[in-house]
Design a protein around this motif. Structure first.
Motif, PDB file in Angstrom:
ATOM      1  N   LEU A  65       0.864  -1.185   0.048  1.00  0.00           N
ATOM      2  CA  LEU A  65       0.247   0.076  -0.113  1.00  0.00           C
ATOM      3  C   LEU A  65       0.763   1.268   0.045  1.00  0.00           C
ATOM      4  CD1 LEU A  65      -2.717  -1.077   2.837  1.00  0.00           C
ATOM      5  CD2 LEU A  65      -2.813  -0.935   0.096  1.00  0.00           C
ATOM      6  N   LEU A  66       0.616   2.277  -0.762  1.00  0.00           N
ATOM      7  CA  LEU A  66       1.254   3.529  -0.952  1.00  0.00           C
ATOM      8  C   LEU A  66       0.448   4.711  -0.854  1.00  0.00           C
ATOM      9  CD1 LEU A  66       4.126   4.299  -1.488  1.00  0.00           C
ATOM     10  CD2 LEU A  66       3.652   4.304  -3.957  1.00  0.00           C
ATOM     11  N   ARG A  67       0.550   5.781  -0.139  1.00  0.00           N
ATOM     12  CA  ARG A  67      -0.361   6.642  -0.092  1.00  0.00           C
ATOM     13  C   ARG A  67       0.315   8.037  -0.505  1.00  0.00           C
ATOM     14  NH1 ARG A  67      -6.039   6.491   1.819  1.00  0.00           N
ATOM     15  NH2 ARG A  67      -5.774   7.738   3.827  1.00  0.00           N
ATOM     16  N   GLY A  68      -0.178   9.055  -0.980  1.00  0.00           N
ATOM     17  CA  GLY A  68       0.201  10.312  -1.441  1.00  0.00           C
ATOM     18  C   GLY A  68      -0.782  11.523  -1.110  1.00  0.00           C
ATOM     19  N   ALA A  69      -0.280  12.765  -1.289  1.00  0.00           N
ATOM     20  CA  ALA A  69      -1.182  13.886  -0.887  1.00  0.00           C
ATOM     21  C   ALA A  69      -0.924  14.796  -2.029  1.00  0.00           C
ATOM     22  CB  ALA A  69      -0.824  14.615   0.273  1.00  0.00           C
ATOM     23  N   ALA A  70      -2.172  15.002  -2.739  1.00  0.00           N
ATOM     24  CA  ALA A  70      -2.118  16.009  -3.920  1.00  0.00           C
ATOM     25  C   ALA A  70      -3.007  17.305  -3.503  1.00  0.00           C
ATOM     26  CB  ALA A  70      -2.710  15.289  -5.123  1.00  0.00           C
ATOM     27  N   HIS A  71      -3.051  18.041  -4.724  1.00  0.00           N
ATOM     28  CA  HIS A  71      -4.094  19.302  -4.596  1.00  0.00           C
ATOM     29  C   HIS A  71      -4.557  19.508  -5.951  1.00  0.00           C
ATOM     30  CE1 HIS A  71      -5.647  23.261  -4.215  1.00  0.00           C
ATOM     31  NE2 HIS A  71      -5.563  23.231  -2.701  1.00  0.00           N
ATOM     32  N   ARG A  72      -5.734  19.747  -5.947  1.00  0.00           N
ATOM     33  CA  ARG A  72      -6.512  19.611  -7.319  1.00  0.00           C
ATOM     34  C   ARG A  72      -5.807  21.025  -8.274  1.00  0.00           C
ATOM     35  NH1 ARG A  72     -11.300  18.726  -4.185  1.00  0.00           N
ATOM     36  NH2 ARG A  72     -12.317  16.990  -4.939  1.00  0.00           N
ATOM     37  N   ASP A  73      -5.295  21.854  -7.519  1.00  0.00           N
ATOM     38  CA  ASP A  73      -4.927  22.996  -8.292  1.00  0.00           C
ATOM     39  C   ASP A  73      -3.461  22.783  -8.881  1.00  0.00           C
ATOM     40  OD1 ASP A  73      -7.339  24.351  -8.024  1.00  0.00           O
ATOM     41  OD2 ASP A  73      -6.461  25.300  -6.048  1.00  0.00           O
TER      42      ASP A  73
END
Length: 491
Positions: A65-73
């Protein structure tokens, strides 16, 4: 985080959350190093325009399992540019959350334009320019009981140069509905998402819930579930064989495979209480065990079924008509299949040995291994013969289990509260391929996010490749040889 089980469980706080660029870089690195992509999806974060990215991969040590954080912009790097197998996942994330992917070669929705179904007709189909190129549109409304989907063919004469498939005309909001209904009501809903894979869907759901509840079911419960799963596989492969022989006018196969399928689903009805395996498999176990009387009944049914299938297989496979229509028709090469990320029986028909019953066997298939079936040619013949061989293997597995005098009378254990702030992901090899259910809870143990994935999502593009350079009249048998699920895609 890594596990050899077909179910992965992790506390969210213990999963490192990587920045978007680091996440995509790590994901790309693991896949190029040999890991198999299982799923890749996003959900809304805690703050406005934040997204949480989750990926599951199958590596040499099991599920990762791998997790990441992103932003729509802030657009993400498009892994698709180097690894085409990512295209459907990145397109789905774009479709559902509006985030862009830098330098993506085919960034448009998989199913529908965002959340606005009224824009279905605005979908930008690919066009081939040329004086003698013409387009043929099939659907979205089809004859009979086929669900809606649009097929746009670009042809030169009778030869298909390109096929583009657009689904989503019956988007049901399933994943949202799973978050709105009480937990006890979910199994009945889950097993009706794609009605031809009820057991596989219900098993994946149950495994994820059991992991979150900290419940370990008895191994014989898993064997019960595996019996239902293999009966489902036999029945649905018989449907496929009947449909394929119908499409080429080989009536001996069409009528006989269809008739034998009735015996298979009637056996499921006696075991599960439903011909389609519904309302039997639940979190914590099964509603009714397989009693000694049912074991005797199944043994008799399988003996008769095996004999009749063998006779029909011999007729079909020796027929020059069947061989002529299926061999070298609708070829997907091993390289193409690996490149676009085909899974399940469609990958195995291209020579790729990928069966989650073997790679992530769990209690049932660890105790009694199943043999993976592979065909090398990647054509309609390979997909036809693979069904035949998989039925034989399922019958063998069932007969050996039933003859072993294994006690299958375990039923259910209670399910308590779900662990808070946790993520459970379960993989079950349905008859088409791996079915994935991922469930995340919030701080109170309530469901926060529910991801459902049918193998059809990854395999539609394989059908588009199979039709290329074939005559358009070959499309029906190419389509039936894949036999993908509209319902499993139009969630």
């Amino acid at each position: 985080m890594t596990t050899r089980s077909p179910t992965a469980l992790a506390r969210v706080a213990e999963l490192p959350t990587l920045p978007a660029d680091d996440f995509t870089r790590e994901l790309w690195h693991r896949v190029t190093a040999g890991a198999q992509l299982i799923t890749y999806y996003a959900r809304p974060g805690d703050e406005a325009n934040e997204l949480v990215l989750t990926a599951a991969l199958l590596g040499p040590d099991g599920l990762q399992l791998l997790r990441g954080a992103a932003h729509r912009d802030h657009p993400l790097f498009a892994i698709t540019r180097n690894l085409p197998a990512f295209h459907v996942f990145e397109r789905e994330i774009h479709e559902q959350h509006g985030i862009g992917f830098k330098r993506h070669p085919w960034l448009k929705p998989v199913r529908f334009e965002g959340k606005n179904l009224g824009r279905m007709n605005d979908y930008a189909f690919f066009h081939i320019e040329g004086k003698e190129v013409h387009e043929v549109n099939v659907g979205p409304i089809h004859a009979g009981v086929i669900e809606p989907g649009a097929f746009r063919f670009s042809c030169h004469g009778e030869v298909v140069y390109h096929l583009e498939i657009h689904n989503g005309y019956q988007h049901r909001g399933v994943e949202r509905l799973l978050l709105e209904r009480p937990l006890a009501h979910l199994p009945a809903l889950v097993e009706r998402i794609a009605g031809d894979s009820s057991i596989a869907y219900a098993w994946a759901h149950a495994s994820a819930i059991e992991a979150l509840a900290g419940v370990t079911v008895d191994p014989t419960v898993e064997l019960n579930r595996a019996v239902g799963l293999e009966l489902e596989r036999i029945a649905m492969h018989l449907v496929g064989l009947s449909g394929l022989t119908t499409d080429i006018g080989f009536l001996q196969g069409s009528s006989t495979y269809g008739r034998i399928r009735t015996a298979a689903i009637n056996a499921s009805m006696r075991v599960c209480g439903s011909r389609f395996g519904r309302d039997w498999l639940r979190p914590g176990g099964v509603r009714a065990p397989i009693t000694p009387a049912l074991v005797d009944d199944l043994q008799k049914v399988l003996t008769q079924l095996s004999r009749e299938i063998g006779e029909c297989n011999a007729l079909s496979c020796e027929s020059k008509t069947v061989q002529h229509r299926f061999k070298t028709t609708g070829v997907v090469t091993r390289e193409q299949a690996a490149g676009i990320g085909l899974v399940g029986m469609h990958a195995r028909a291209c020579g790729i040995d990928m069966d989650m019953r073997c790679l992530l066997p769990g209690a049932a298939f660890s105790a009694r291994p199943v043999r993976s079936v592979v065909e090398p040619t990647g054509d309609c013949w390979a997909r036809f013969v693979l069904r035949i061989r998989e039925i034989d293997e399922s019958v063998r597995w069932l007969q050996e289990l039933l003859a072993s005098n294994t006690d299958l009378t375990r039923t259910r254990v209670p399910i308590g509260p779900l662990a808070p702030d946790s993520l459970a992901l379960a993989v079950v090899e349905g008859w088409r391929g791996p079915i994935v259910h991922a469930i995340e809870t919030d701080a109170a143990g309530r469901l926060r996010h529910y991801k459902v994935q049918d193998p059809s999502l990854q395999n539609w593009f394989g059908l588009a490749l199979a039709v290329r350079n074939n005559e358009i009249s070959d499309f029906p048998i190419c389509n039936k040889s894949f036999d993908l699920s509209y319902a499993g895609t139009d969630l």
